[in-house]
Design an enzyme around this catalytic site. Structure first.
Site, short mmCIF file in Angstrom:
data_model
loop_
_atom_site.label_atom_id
_atom_site.label_comp_id
_atom_site.label_asym_id
_atom_site.label_seq_id
_atom_site.Cartn_x
_atom_site.Cartn_y
_atom_site.Cartn_z
N GLY A 1 0.82 -1.20 0.00
CA GLY A 1 0.00 0.00 0.00
C GLY A 1 0.86 1.26 0.00
N SER B 1 4.66 -5.39 -3.93
CA SER B 1 4.43 -3.96 -4.02
C SER B 1 5.15 -3.22 -2.89
CB SER B 1 2.93 -3.67 -4.04
OG SER B 1 2.68 -2.34 -4.42
N TYR B 2 4.42 -2.40 -2.09
CA TYR B 2 5.08 -1.70 -1.00
C TYR B 2 5.57 -2.65 0.09
CZ TYR B 2 6.45 2.07 2.07
OH TYR B 2 7.20 2.92 2.86
N ASP C 1 3.19 -4.85 -15.65
CA ASP C 1 2.90 -3.86 -14.61
C ASP C 1 3.63 -2.57 -14.94
OD1 ASP C 1 2.33 -2.51 -12.25
OD2 ASP C 1 3.92 -3.52 -11.12
N HIS D 1 0.79 -6.56 -11.86
CA HIS D 1 1.34 -6.21 -10.55
C HIS D 1 1.18 -7.34 -9.54
CE1 HIS D 1 2.78 -3.23 -7.68
NE2 HIS D 1 1.78 -3.52 -6.86
#
Length: 407
Positions: free
Chosen positions: A25, A121-122, A327, A379
């Site tokens: 996030g 991701s994060y 992505d 992603h």
């Protein structure tokens, strides 16, 4: 309190490793994404009320634990509201470590198992930071209860400078933006600063948004969820950082681009919350896949994870990095630029790997790190290419290179 969901494998539960999965996030739910639409045993039907089996769930080969963190994400909560406005990387890692220790006290049969940390991701920040804490806490302990063996991250935020260079390059080389906008992005955006972009940089990013059009940036060749087109991009003051957030609608391998909407319906059902022992206090607000409060007030985000990579590579831990090549948010170019700066010797040169007789992607094995590209994946690699993702996960656990030949 951080809410976990634990999914044991069958029939190998007595010996299989323990694997923690984290979504990023910052502020997004590992249960809403990782468990419900990526690697968990079930997916949610479009009615938002019923489930179907995920034939490629990772719990086929491991005990998988999905953790909503930091507190305030998904069903997790804090007794201090102020915590939602002061979240950051370091506290997230420390709280996750504390959670793991308490969880193992509750389920002691999983102590001393081979333990891995995974995410995307994060979580490219969460995973190495938590890995570093576990590694350092284990020093000098002969038989640690968290028998940490390594980590794996996908489409991961690694290093701000190289992430941004690689992202703008990906947009340009894939025909998503004009030559002029590409030049303006490189001229006006301070590539070492993720927050507080300049007015000129924001203008260049606005133009990039306009030029890309109504596509899903997380999977540039697959359709969008038409019912939410107008709400998909909300790049406010933190424009560059928002481009790296795992916060937008995802697309389903089953040609259902609205899968996040199904999760939102499902996890707000009272019977589902009761079964999960969640929302026991009956809060007035609905469950959401991501928390804007946490994302907008994130106050601790180091520019680079590369020093942690260097420390843990030197320690001999198993480290894999993978990337879906469609992505455009944390693209393969960004990841490769970041990893190149580690200057690791190559053990196995770049080669195509195979799954079920077809090229599943490409891989390169370095001294201390394995990189895997997954062909045609966005992603969320396990969402778009679940069979290939499971093949990759098995290779990771077995510490074997990706399959070299078509069989």
């Amino acid at each position: 309190m951080i809410l976990p969901i634990w999914v044991p494998p069958h029939p190998f539960g007595t010996t299989a490793p323990l694997v923690l999965w984290l979504n990023g996030g910052p502020g997004c739910s590992s249960i809403g994404y990782g468990a419900a639409e990526e690697i968990g045993p079930f997916r949610i039907h479009p009615d938002g009320k019923t489930l179907f089996v995920n034939s490629y769930s990772w719990n086929k080969v491991a005990n998988v634990l999905f953790l909503d963190s930091p507190a305030g994400v998904g069903f997790s909560y804090s007794n201090s509201t102020s915590d939602l406005y002061t979240s950051g990387d370091q506290r997230t890692a420390e709280d996750a470590y504390t959670f793991l220790l308490h969880w193992l006290e509750r389920f002691p049969q999983y102590k001393h198992r081979d333990f891995y940390i995974t995410g995307e991701s994060y979580a490219g920040h969460y995973v190495p930071q938590l890995s570093q804490i576990v590694y350092e806490k284990n020093k000098g302990i002969q038989n640690p209860i968290l028998n940490f063996k390594g980590f794996m991250v996908g489409n991961a935020v690694i290093d701000d400078f190289h992430d941004f260079v690689g992202t703008f390059e990906y947009w340009w080389t894939h025909g998503l933006i004009s030559d002029e906008t590409y030049q303006n992005l490189n001229i006006h955006c301070d590539l070492e600063v993720a927050e507080h972009a300049s007015d000129e940089c924001n203008k260049a990013l606005d133009m990039a948004d306009l030029e890309r059009g109504n596509i899903n940036p997380y999977s540039i060749f697959t359709p969008t969820c038409n019912t939410t087109v107008s709400t998909r991009r909300n790049l406010r003051s933190h424009r560059i950082r928002n481009l790296l957030r795992n916060r937008h609608l995802r697309l389903s391998l089953n040609y259902d681009p609205c899968t996040e909407m199904h999760s939102t319906v499902y996890f707000n059902l009272p019977e589902v919350q009761k079964a999960l022992h969640a929302n026991v206090t009956g809060v007035s607000y609905p469950w959401e896949t991501c928390s804007d409060i946490i994302a907008d007030h994130w106050n601790d985000s180091p520019r680079s994870m590369l020093p942690i990579y260097q420390e843990l590579i030197a320690a001999g831990l198993k480290i894999w990095v993978f990337s879906g090549d469609t992505d455009s948010v944390v693209p393969i170019t960004a990841t490769r630029y970041s990893l190149d700066t580690l200057n690791l010797p190559t053990l196995i040169k770049w080669y195509p790997w195979y799954d079920n007789g077809k090229v599943g992607g490409w891989s390169q094995v370095y001294d201390g790190l394995t990189f895997v590209a997954v062909k045609g994946a966005g992603h969320e690699v396990p969402l778009y290419r679940p069979q290939q993702a499971l093949t990759m996960f098995k290779s990771f656990l077995e510490n074997k290179p990706m399959p070299h030949r078509a069989v």
